[in-house]
Enzyme design. Structure first.
Site, PDB file in Angstrom:
ATOM      1  N   ASP A   1       0.784  -1.316   0.048  1.00  0.00           N
ATOM      2  CA  ASP A   1      -0.036   0.009   0.141  1.00  0.00           C
ATOM      3  C   ASP A   1       0.786   1.177  -0.066  1.00  0.00           C
ATOM      4  OD1 ASP A   1      -2.379   1.257   0.106  1.00  0.00           O
ATOM      5  OD2 ASP A   1      -3.127   0.147   1.550  1.00  0.00           O
TER       6      ASP A   1
ATOM      7  N   ASP B   1     -10.912   1.930  -3.618  1.00  0.00           N
ATOM      8  CA  ASP B   1     -11.280   1.327  -2.482  1.00  0.00           C
ATOM      9  C   ASP B   1     -12.706   1.270  -2.554  1.00  0.00           C
ATOM     10  OD1 ASP B   1      -9.095   1.004  -1.055  1.00  0.00           O
ATOM     11  OD2 ASP B   1      -8.998   2.792   0.265  1.00  0.00           O
TER      12      ASP B   1
HETATM   13  C1  GLA Z   1      -5.994   1.714   2.079  1.00  0.00           C
HETATM   14  C2  GLA Z   1      -6.323   0.403   1.190  1.00  0.00           C
HETATM   15  C3  GLA Z   1      -7.383  -0.444   1.588  1.00  0.00           C
HETATM   16  C4  GLA Z   1      -6.840  -0.674   2.943  1.00  0.00           C
HETATM   17  C5  GLA Z   1      -6.449   0.257   3.990  1.00  0.00           C
HETATM   18  C6  GLA Z   1      -5.739  -0.422   5.292  1.00  0.00           C
HETATM   19  O1  GLA Z   1      -6.889   2.477   2.385  1.00  0.00           O
HETATM   20  O2  GLA Z   1      -6.587   1.062  -0.118  1.00  0.00           O
HETATM   21  O3  GLA Z   1      -7.727  -1.434   0.791  1.00  0.00           O
HETATM   22  O4  GLA Z   1      -5.704  -1.771   2.711  1.00  0.00           O
HETATM   23  O5  GLA Z   1      -5.212   1.133   3.320  1.00  0.00           O
HETATM   24  O6  GLA Z   1      -5.286   0.531   5.790  1.00  0.00           O
END
Ligand code: GLA
Length: 692
Positions: free
Chosen positions: A439, A496
């Site tokens: 990430d 997301d």
């Molecule tokens: C980001 C990612 C999510 C998740 C969160 C975890 O927002 O896009 O899918 O993994 O971080 O903190």
């Protein structure tokens, strides 16, 4: 004058290279016949002169030059370390033609060499181009464009991409006019807001017909794009790193690869070239012959609230539904109970996991699933052991605003990279982990190419050490998607947003570049956490099955009926994923603007599946027929509805597909199309087709 042609499947690029100046593109378009007279091509492209012009037209070269009196934006801006502008005059230094064409030009007085490289891919149809500047002594390079290509004259519009968290890949259409359309992404990452590409559709181009040129800049550190129309009518497209990405004097500057596509079969021709090139040339697959496993990701089920009991119960249900890879998301490492602390401290949290992760991993393996783990290596929270020990590893001043409570680490620092490598490799070596969700949840304080190079370096090192591990590029969803990061990863977390309606649109537009096998898509919770909308399990499941499928809800919320539908769609995905993996995604031109539809077509043309999503309320009562594309007009195809159980009681008539298959010629399917049963907004028809 020497002429070069570069051919890639459907497109040809012709360059004219004088001995006393830089080369320019004399043709970019549909593939020319073998033996075409390239000198005549160049002659036919030369512009006339009239009043108000210089006595000769400065060429729109692969790097338009100030010293050549080029009247538009130059392709190179370079200064001596004391700030004095340098205006090189390049002459030919050498040419090499092997698999790639490399053209070098020097200014001996200034000690500068400019090299253009072109590679053509006969199978994918992509031409890859880059520019390098070498200098005998350090210089400041404010701007270096990848080989500059002319914009087509018959294009009235250009399409580039904006977006935001939870709504990535938004096409932005701008009319061509005298002047510049510029994109300069200073965020230091590709960004939800700045997918680095432009599409130049010729007048009348649709998804399925007409001509289009397209370019993508394969770089994860933020790009600059200039689309300029000169007063004389010529158009130029420049791509490079965002302004001031390399702020220090240096002796070598290099652009990222620029990927060029041309199509005379609509936007789809460019899309298919990009999809195939990414899938077959850029991504390196740890296990190319293994089917894309159905994911389960626990983020939206439990967030930071990890417990072995809850996660094993969730894993049991996920496996029963058909999941094959279980990804433990954020929250597993030391002290990470919310998003305010602990990034940087990549050791297992002893409170949540007193016996470590092994009991969970063993349970998951016992269910026949593989295990993946979340990391966000380039980031650090102020409240972390790492930040306390190494405030000097933070990029930018500590007074800067935080993003999600975190700083960015200075990835140009080799000691930091060694530290991150050790932390991650230790976790990978002591656990059976075959997947990383990588990430990157904030923008940089400023853009810096060294940061991107550092990240690529760490990814490469980890992949060399753990070649069996697959990596997903996530950045608050789709904040870092580009062909640069995909050279080190195998999947993107597109967004997301697990809202099926939003996803349908995002997936449709991302398919202009991304094949289905790299595009993660998950079935979210019944009530979507990012939009609050409620969608049927059928709609959610089929939208996820369009791409690399996964689940991300708490499966304990599913009713028996919902679980049965999800199990069925997952089984459909598994039965079809092998041919879908190498299929082309062809976007359909739906007569009804409420329909977002695509046809995924097998590489050999023998089968296809149409996903026709109903993304709004139609103005007319009855569904308009949907026309297919890319079929053999003379061949016969049998088509059938794969989800007849979704026919609602509001469909009261007898369209043929309600009761059984139909056999039609490709011509009929592409001209007349097919009338579908009446359906409700936020639903999807799945039509399977086989060549008879
Ligand atoms: C980001 C990612 C999510 C998740 C969160 C975890 O927002 O896009 O899918 O993994 O971080 O903190």
């Amino acid at each position: 004058m020497t002429h070069y042609r570069i051919d890639a499947l459907r497109q040809t690029l012709v360059l004219a290279a004088p001995s006393d100046g830089l080369p320019h593109c004399t043709f970019w378009g549909a593939r020319l016949p073998d033996g075409a007279d390239l000198a005549q091509v160049a002659a036919s492209a030369a512009l006339d002169l009239t009043g108000g012009m210089l006595d000769a037209n400065p060429e729109l070269t692969l790097c338009p030059q100030t010293a050549a009196a080029f009247p538009g934006q130059p392709g190179l801006v370079v200064r001596s370390p004391d700030g004095t502008p340098l205006r090189p005059v390049f002459t030919k230094a050498g040419t090499k033609r092997t698999d790639t064409l490399s053209l070098a030009y020097t200014d001996e007085d200034l000690g500068l060499t400019l090299t253009f490289r072109f590679a053509a891919d006969a199978a994918t149809g992509i031409i890859t181009a880059s520019t390098t500047l070498d200098s005998d002594t350090p210089v400041l390079c404010d701007w270096l464009a990848a080989p500059v290509l002319p914009g087509p004259q018959l294009a009235d519009q250009m399409i580039d991409f904006a977006g935001r968290w939870c709504d990535e890949f938004q096409p932005v259409t701008t009319p061509w006019a005298t002047g510049i359309r510029a994109r300069d992404n200073r965020t230091g990452r590709t960004g939800h807001e700045h997918f680095p590409a432009i599409i130049l559709p010729a007048r009348g181009c649709t998804n399925t017909g007409g001509e289009a040129h397209a370019l993508h800049y394969g770089w994860s550190g933020g790009h600059r794009m200039l689309a300029e129309e000169l007063p004389d009518g010529r158009r130029q497209i420049q791509f490079g790193h965002a302004t001031a990405s390399d702020p220090l004097p240096g002796t070598r500057f290099e652009t990222a690869p620029l990927y060029a596509a041309f199509s005379d079969t609509g936007l789809n021709g460019c899309a298919v070239s990009f999809q195939r090139h990414l899938r077959d040339r850029i991504v390196t697959w740890p296990q190319p012959d293994t089917p894309r496993p159905v994911h389960y990701n626990c983020w939206e089920a439990i967030y930071f609230d990890h417990s072995l009991a809850a996660l094993t119960a969730i894993a049991d249900r996920a496996a029963a539904l058909g999941a094959e890879r279980f990804v433990l998301d954020d929250g597993w490492f030391k002290g990470r109970n919310d998003d305010t602390t602990s990034l940087g401290d990549w050791t297992i949290d002893a409170t949540k996991w007193p016996d470590g992760l092994t009991p969970l991993i063993d349970h998951i393996h016992g269910l026949g699933m593989t295990f993946g783990l979340w990391f966000e290596p380039e980031m650090v929270n102020a409240d972390s052991d790492l930040a306390r020990a190494h405030p000097d590893w933070i990029l930018g001043p500590t007074t800067q605003p935080l993003g999600r409570g975190q700083y960015v680490l200075d990835m140009a620092n080799a000691d930091l990279r060694d530290h991150l490598f050790t932390q991650i490799t230790t976790t990978l070596s002591t656990h059976d982990i075959e997947y990383i969700k990588w990430d990157h949840n904030r923008v940089l304080p400023y853009n810096d190419a060294a940061q991107t190079r550092g990240t690529y370096d760490l990814l490469k090192r980890l992949r060399d050490a753990h070649p069996e591990v697959e990596i997903e590029s996530c950045s608050s969803g789709g904040g870092r998607i580009d062909f640069g990061i995909m050279a080190h990863t195998q999947r993107v977390w597109l967004s997301d947003s697990n809202d099926a309606l939003s996803r349908l649109r995002i997936q449709h537009d991302a398919a202009l570049f991304l094949p289905s096998c790299v595009t993660g898509s998950h079935v979210g919770p019944r009530t979507c956490h990012t939009t609050g909308r409620i969608h049927s399990i059928s709609f959610r499941a089929w939208v996820a099955a369009q791409r690399h499928m996964g689940f991300e809800m708490d499966p304990r919320e599913l009713t028996d009926a919902e679980a049965a539908t999800l199990t069925k769609v997952t089984a459909w995905y598994k039965a079809n994923r092998d041919w879908l993996r190498t299929a082309d995604i062809l976007r359909l031109d739906a007569a009804d603007p409420a329909i977002i539809a695509e046809q995924q077509q097998a590489a050999d043309g023998t089968r296809f599946v149409v996903f026709a999503g109903h993304a709004g309320t139609s103005t007319q009562i009855a569904p308009r027929p949907l026309r297919l594309t890319g079929l053999d007009p003379a061949a016969s195809y049998t088509i059938d509805l794969a989800n007849r159980e979704d026919i609602s009681s509001l469909s009261r008539g007898t369209p043929a597909l309600k009761s059984g298959p139909l056999t039609l010629t490709g011509q009929s399917l592409m001209s007349q199309g097919i009338a579908l049963p009446y359906d409700l907004p936020d639903s999807m028809w799945i039509i399977e087709g086989h060549r008879a």
